[in-house]
Design a protein around this motif. Structure first.
Motif, PDB file in Angstrom:
ATOM      1  N   SER A   1       5.087  -5.873   8.645  1.00  0.00           N
ATOM      2  CA  SER A   1       6.045  -4.796   8.892  1.00  0.00           C
ATOM      3  C   SER A   1       5.297  -3.472   8.880  1.00  0.00           C
ATOM      4  O   SER A   1       4.175  -3.372   8.361  1.00  0.00           O
ATOM      5  CB  SER A   1       7.126  -4.786   7.812  1.00  0.00           C
ATOM      6  OG  SER A   1       6.556  -4.461   6.549  1.00  0.00           O
ATOM      7  N   ALA A   2       5.919  -2.445   9.443  1.00  0.00           N
ATOM      8  CA  ALA A   2       5.276  -1.131   9.489  1.00  0.00           C
ATOM      9  C   ALA A   2       4.970  -0.622   8.081  1.00  0.00           C
ATOM     10  O   ALA A   2       3.897  -0.060   7.832  1.00  0.00           O
ATOM     11  CB  ALA A   2       6.166  -0.139  10.228  1.00  0.00           C
ATOM     12  N   GLU A   3       5.908  -0.811   7.148  1.00  0.00           N
ATOM     13  CA  GLU A   3       5.740  -0.318   5.786  1.00  0.00           C
ATOM     14  C   GLU A   3       4.573  -1.015   5.076  1.00  0.00           C
ATOM     15  O   GLU A   3       3.887  -0.421   4.238  1.00  0.00           O
ATOM     16  CB  GLU A   3       7.020  -0.521   4.970  1.00  0.00           C
ATOM     17  CG  GLU A   3       8.231   0.242   5.479  1.00  0.00           C
ATOM     18  CD  GLU A   3       8.818  -0.361   6.757  1.00  0.00           C
ATOM     19  OE1 GLU A   3       8.557  -1.557   7.035  1.00  0.00           O
ATOM     20  OE2 GLU A   3       9.513   0.367   7.482  1.00  0.00           O
ATOM     21  N   LYS A   4       4.328  -2.275   5.415  1.00  0.00           N
ATOM     22  CA  LYS A   4       3.252  -3.028   4.766  1.00  0.00           C
ATOM     23  C   LYS A   4       1.896  -2.759   5.401  1.00  0.00           C
ATOM     24  O   LYS A   4       0.873  -3.169   4.876  1.00  0.00           O
ATOM     25  CB  LYS A   4       3.564  -4.529   4.828  1.00  0.00           C
ATOM     26  CG  LYS A   4       2.696  -5.372   3.899  1.00  0.00           C
ATOM     27  CD  LYS A   4       3.082  -6.839   3.941  1.00  0.00           C
ATOM     28  CE  LYS A   4       2.148  -7.664   3.047  1.00  0.00           C
ATOM     29  NZ  LYS A   4       2.449  -9.109   3.119  1.00  0.00           N
ATOM     30  N   GLY A   5       1.877  -2.050   6.539  1.00  0.00           N
ATOM     31  CA  GLY A   5       0.610  -1.713   7.174  1.00  0.00           C
ATOM     32  C   GLY A   5       0.369  -2.425   8.474  1.00  0.00           C
ATOM     33  O   GLY A   5      -0.770  -2.760   8.811  1.00  0.00           O
ATOM     34  N   LYS A   6       1.433  -2.663   9.232  1.00  0.00           N
ATOM     35  CA  LYS A   6       1.310  -3.339  10.531  1.00  0.00           C
ATOM     36  C   LYS A   6       0.228  -2.680  11.377  1.00  0.00           C
ATOM     37  O   LYS A   6       0.144  -1.454  11.461  1.00  0.00           O
ATOM     38  CB  LYS A   6       2.643  -3.272  11.271  1.00  0.00           C
ATOM     39  CG  LYS A   6       2.628  -3.917  12.670  1.00  0.00           C
ATOM     40  CD  LYS A   6       3.970  -3.762  13.348  1.00  0.00           C
ATOM     41  CE  LYS A   6       3.980  -4.339  14.752  1.00  0.00           C
ATOM     42  NZ  LYS A   6       3.781  -5.797  14.754  1.00  0.00           N
ATOM     43  N   MET A   7      -0.602  -3.480  12.019  1.00  0.00           N
ATOM     44  CA  MET A   7      -1.640  -2.969  12.897  1.00  0.00           C
ATOM     45  C   MET A   7      -1.038  -2.170  14.048  1.00  0.00           C
ATOM     46  O   MET A   7      -0.149  -2.645  14.740  1.00  0.00           O
ATOM     47  CB  MET A   7      -2.472  -4.115  13.478  1.00  0.00           C
ATOM     48  CG  MET A   7      -3.671  -3.639  14.297  1.00  0.00           C
ATOM     49  SD  MET A   7      -4.302  -4.866  15.464  1.00  0.00           S
ATOM     50  CE  MET A   7      -3.258  -4.536  16.897  1.00  0.00           C
TER      51      MET A   7
ATOM     52  N   MET B   1       0.848  -1.201   0.000  1.00  0.00           N
ATOM     53  CA  MET B   1       0.000   0.000   0.000  1.00  0.00           C
ATOM     54  C   MET B   1       0.879   1.244   0.000  1.00  0.00           C
ATOM     55  O   MET B   1       1.819   1.360   0.792  1.00  0.00           O
ATOM     56  CB  MET B   1      -0.899   0.021   1.240  1.00  0.00           C
ATOM     57  CG  MET B   1      -1.920  -1.101   1.309  1.00  0.00           C
ATOM     58  SD  MET B   1      -3.389  -0.801   0.298  1.00  0.00           S
ATOM     59  CE  MET B   1      -4.160   0.550   1.175  1.00  0.00           C
ATOM     60  N   ASN B   2       0.538   2.161  -0.877  1.00  0.00           N
ATOM     61  CA  ASN B   2       1.209   3.448  -0.901  1.00  0.00           C
ATOM     62  C   ASN B   2       0.392   4.423  -0.061  1.00  0.00           C
ATOM     63  O   ASN B   2      -0.497   5.108  -0.561  1.00  0.00           O
ATOM     64  CB  ASN B   2       1.351   3.953  -2.336  1.00  0.00           C
ATOM     65  CG  ASN B   2       1.930   5.358  -2.414  1.00  0.00           C
ATOM     66  OD1 ASN B   2       2.557   5.835  -1.463  1.00  0.00           O
ATOM     67  ND2 ASN B   2       1.708   6.040  -3.527  1.00  0.00           N
ATOM     68  N   TYR B   3       0.685   4.501   1.219  1.00  0.00           N
ATOM     69  CA  TYR B   3      -0.137   5.309   2.113  1.00  0.00           C
ATOM     70  C   TYR B   3       0.024   6.798   1.854  1.00  0.00           C
ATOM     71  O   TYR B   3      -0.877   7.585   2.166  1.00  0.00           O
ATOM     72  CB  TYR B   3       0.193   4.975   3.566  1.00  0.00           C
ATOM     73  CG  TYR B   3      -0.221   3.577   3.946  1.00  0.00           C
ATOM     74  CD1 TYR B   3      -1.565   3.227   4.034  1.00  0.00           C
ATOM     75  CD2 TYR B   3       0.722   2.587   4.197  1.00  0.00           C
ATOM     76  CE1 TYR B   3      -1.954   1.934   4.356  1.00  0.00           C
ATOM     77  CE2 TYR B   3       0.346   1.290   4.531  1.00  0.00           C
ATOM     78  CZ  TYR B   3      -0.991   0.972   4.606  1.00  0.00           C
ATOM     79  OH  TYR B   3      -1.370  -0.303   4.922  1.00  0.00           O
ATOM     80  N   ALA B   4       1.127   7.201   1.274  1.00  0.00           N
ATOM     81  CA  ALA B   4       1.358   8.628   1.028  1.00  0.00           C
ATOM     82  C   ALA B   4       0.295   9.207   0.101  1.00  0.00           C
ATOM     83  O   ALA B   4      -0.075  10.384   0.240  1.00  0.00           O
ATOM     84  CB  ALA B   4       2.744   8.831   0.423  1.00  0.00           C
ATOM     85  N   ARG B   5      -0.224   8.387  -0.801  1.00  0.00           N
ATOM     86  CA  ARG B   5      -1.201   8.909  -1.767  1.00  0.00           C
ATOM     87  C   ARG B   5      -2.544   9.245  -1.117  1.00  0.00           C
ATOM     88  O   ARG B   5      -3.356   9.977  -1.689  1.00  0.00           O
ATOM     89  CB  ARG B   5      -1.401   7.937  -2.928  1.00  0.00           C
ATOM     90  CG  ARG B   5      -2.438   6.862  -2.707  1.00  0.00           C
ATOM     91  CD  ARG B   5      -2.673   6.062  -3.984  1.00  0.00           C
ATOM     92  NE  ARG B   5      -3.851   5.203  -3.883  1.00  0.00           N
ATOM     93  CZ  ARG B   5      -5.076   5.578  -4.222  1.00  0.00           C
ATOM     94  NH1 ARG B   5      -5.296   6.811  -4.672  1.00  0.00           N
ATOM     95  NH2 ARG B   5      -6.092   4.753  -4.112  1.00  0.00           N
ATOM     96  N   PHE B   6      -2.781   8.717   0.075  1.00  0.00           N
ATOM     97  CA  PHE B   6      -4.051   8.963   0.751  1.00  0.00           C
ATOM     98  C   PHE B   6      -4.017  10.219   1.626  1.00  0.00           C
ATOM     99  O   PHE B   6      -5.064  10.707   2.048  1.00  0.00           O
ATOM    100  CB  PHE B   6      -4.421   7.767   1.632  1.00  0.00           C
ATOM    101  CG  PHE B   6      -4.726   6.513   0.866  1.00  0.00           C
ATOM    102  CD1 PHE B   6      -5.967   6.331   0.262  1.00  0.00           C
ATOM    103  CD2 PHE B   6      -3.778   5.515   0.735  1.00  0.00           C
ATOM    104  CE1 PHE B   6      -6.254   5.180  -0.443  1.00  0.00           C
ATOM    105  CE2 PHE B   6      -4.045   4.352   0.026  1.00  0.00           C
ATOM    106  CZ  PHE B   6      -5.292   4.181  -0.565  1.00  0.00           C
TER     107      PHE B   6
END
Length: 421
Positions: A103-109, A1-6
């Motif tokens: 991992s945190a980058e992959k979207g760790k809860m 997931m590219n969280y920056a785009r959100f």
């Protein structure tokens, strides 16, 4: 997931507060640490020495002088460590999120404590919603959500729903206006956010089925949507088994979940929490650092003590089930035989959503005539995207009134409806 785009420009621009970071470092440090950094008041000046709270089962919760000094002092913006540990264990036990070990980058809860789930929602919306964005939600919906979203200048798009919540086919039809291939193109107008209340929805009382959640999640994957799962009535589901949550299905790290203890512990204590991908939860915490700083430490210290071993209280669920049944009985007795209204029995929550037949708009009926007869309900229009549109619904809450009061209220409502036809 590219969280920056959100992220909105405002959220992306937030930086950690150096002072708040020092507060958190100090709280993790050994007693031998000498800190001249904090601007915290000296707890020896506080007028409170100790306190004892008696709970209904007769147990006493006692804060000695040491605990009181801590409970009345500043704390970390994300939440006190022991409460976060307790809540993370609770979420893993209840939902078993696939993201728990990512991992945190992959979207760790990850999680943070908020001053009620409403604060969490407002901060999540500010993080994700730009002026002109298309935002999907099932309408009618919680009026507090509309109050938070509408000033942001976004376009609210209604997704059809019924007594079982959001309809996947309706969502698919709405999304068909866009090509999934355009999702990541610059200046794309494809929606990025979908909001829903999956259990005991306010105002409709609707609860989503497992299959509907799976279908909605697959559409979110296809269009790279984030789903805001606002679930304040999760602990007020009347029948087992409870349907799996979106969080329990989240293999991508695209669910942001807001929870509240207001309905099972206390609304006045104002405590909730946000669960979601760490990169996004971190942004919410940065906003907390710059606004409320943290949820009341006193409330946070209390929470695990009051809720151990685990929520929800069966007594609370049974109470609201009995209240619901009393309202359904009154509705059947006072309205059903007259064929003047229709409704569906809610499987969770606190509300009955009633359609008044033959009345195009309930605003005047409720806000003028019903008040004159000393019965207060909420006209359905306040839960609609455009509150000025005629709406034949009313919301009745079964949380506070006694069965006798509910019965009398429905007798008065029935008389008013008959007068209006």
């Amino acid at each position: 997931m590219n969280y920056a785009r959100f992220l909105t420009a405002v959220s992306a621009a937030r930086k950690p507060s150096p002072i708040r970071m020092l507060t958190e470092i100090q709280q993790r440090s050994p007693p031998s640490m000498i800190s001249l950094a904090a601007g915290a008041p000296n707890p020896n000046t506080f007028p409170f020495h100790s306190c004892s709270i008696q709970v209904k089962n007769g147990d006493m919760i006692t804060f000695d002088e040491t605990m009181m000094k801590r409970a009345l002092q500043y704390s970390a913006s994300s939440g006190i460590p022991e409460l976060l540990t307790w809540m993370k264990a609770l979420q893993k036990n209840l939902h078993n999120p696939p993201t728990a070990n990512y991992s945190a980058e992959k979207g760790k809860m990850d999680m943070c404590v908020t001053t009620g789930s409403q604060e969490g929602l407002c901060k999540v919306f500010e993080m994700l919603v730009n002026p002109g964005d298309n935002v999907l939600l099932d309408a009618p919906t919680y009026s507090g959500t509309l109050a938070a979203l509408q000033p942001l200048g976004c376009n609210l798009i209604n997704v059809p729903s019924d007594q079982h919540g959001m309809i996947p086919g309706g969502l698919k039809e709405v999304l068909s206006r866009w090509d999934p291939a355009d999702v990541h193109k610059p200046h794309s107008t494809v929606p990025r956010v979908l909001y829903t209340i999956p259990n005991g929805g306010n105002p409709t009382g609707a609860s989503m089925t497992t299959q509907r959640k799976r279908d909605v999640y697959e559409l979110a994957r296809q269009y790279d949507l984030l789903i805001i799962e606002d679930d304040p009535y999760y602990f007020l589901q009347f029948d087992k088994p409870w349907a799996p949550t979106f969080l329990s299905m989240d293999v991508d790290g695209r669910i942001i979940r807001t929870d509240s203890f207001s309905k099972i512990l206390s609304s006045g204590l104002r405590i909730g929490f946000v669960t979601g991908p760490k990169p996004l939860v971190d942004r919410v915490v940065l906003h907390i650092q710059a606004s409320t700083m943290h949820t009341s430490t006193f409330t946070q210290v209390n929470e695990p003590l009051l809720l151990t071993p685990s929520p929800p209280s069966k007594l609370v669920i049974e109470f609201y089930r009995t209240q619901r049944d009393a309202m359904l009985s009154s509705a059947d007795k006072c309205l059903k035989g007259l064929y003047v209204a229709e409704w569906h029995a809610p499987a969770a929550g606190m509300f009955l959503w009633i359609k008044v037949k033959g009345v195009a708009d309930t605003q005047k009926l409720i806000m003028e005539k019903a008040m004159e007869k000393e019965v207060l309900l909420v006209p359905g229009g306040v839960f609609m995207i455009n509150s000025s549109d005629p709406c034949p619904y009313v919301r009745a809450a079964f949380s506070l009134s006694t069965p006798e009061q509910i019965d009398e209220a429905f007798k008065r409502l029935s008389a008013l409806i008959k007068e209006s036809l």
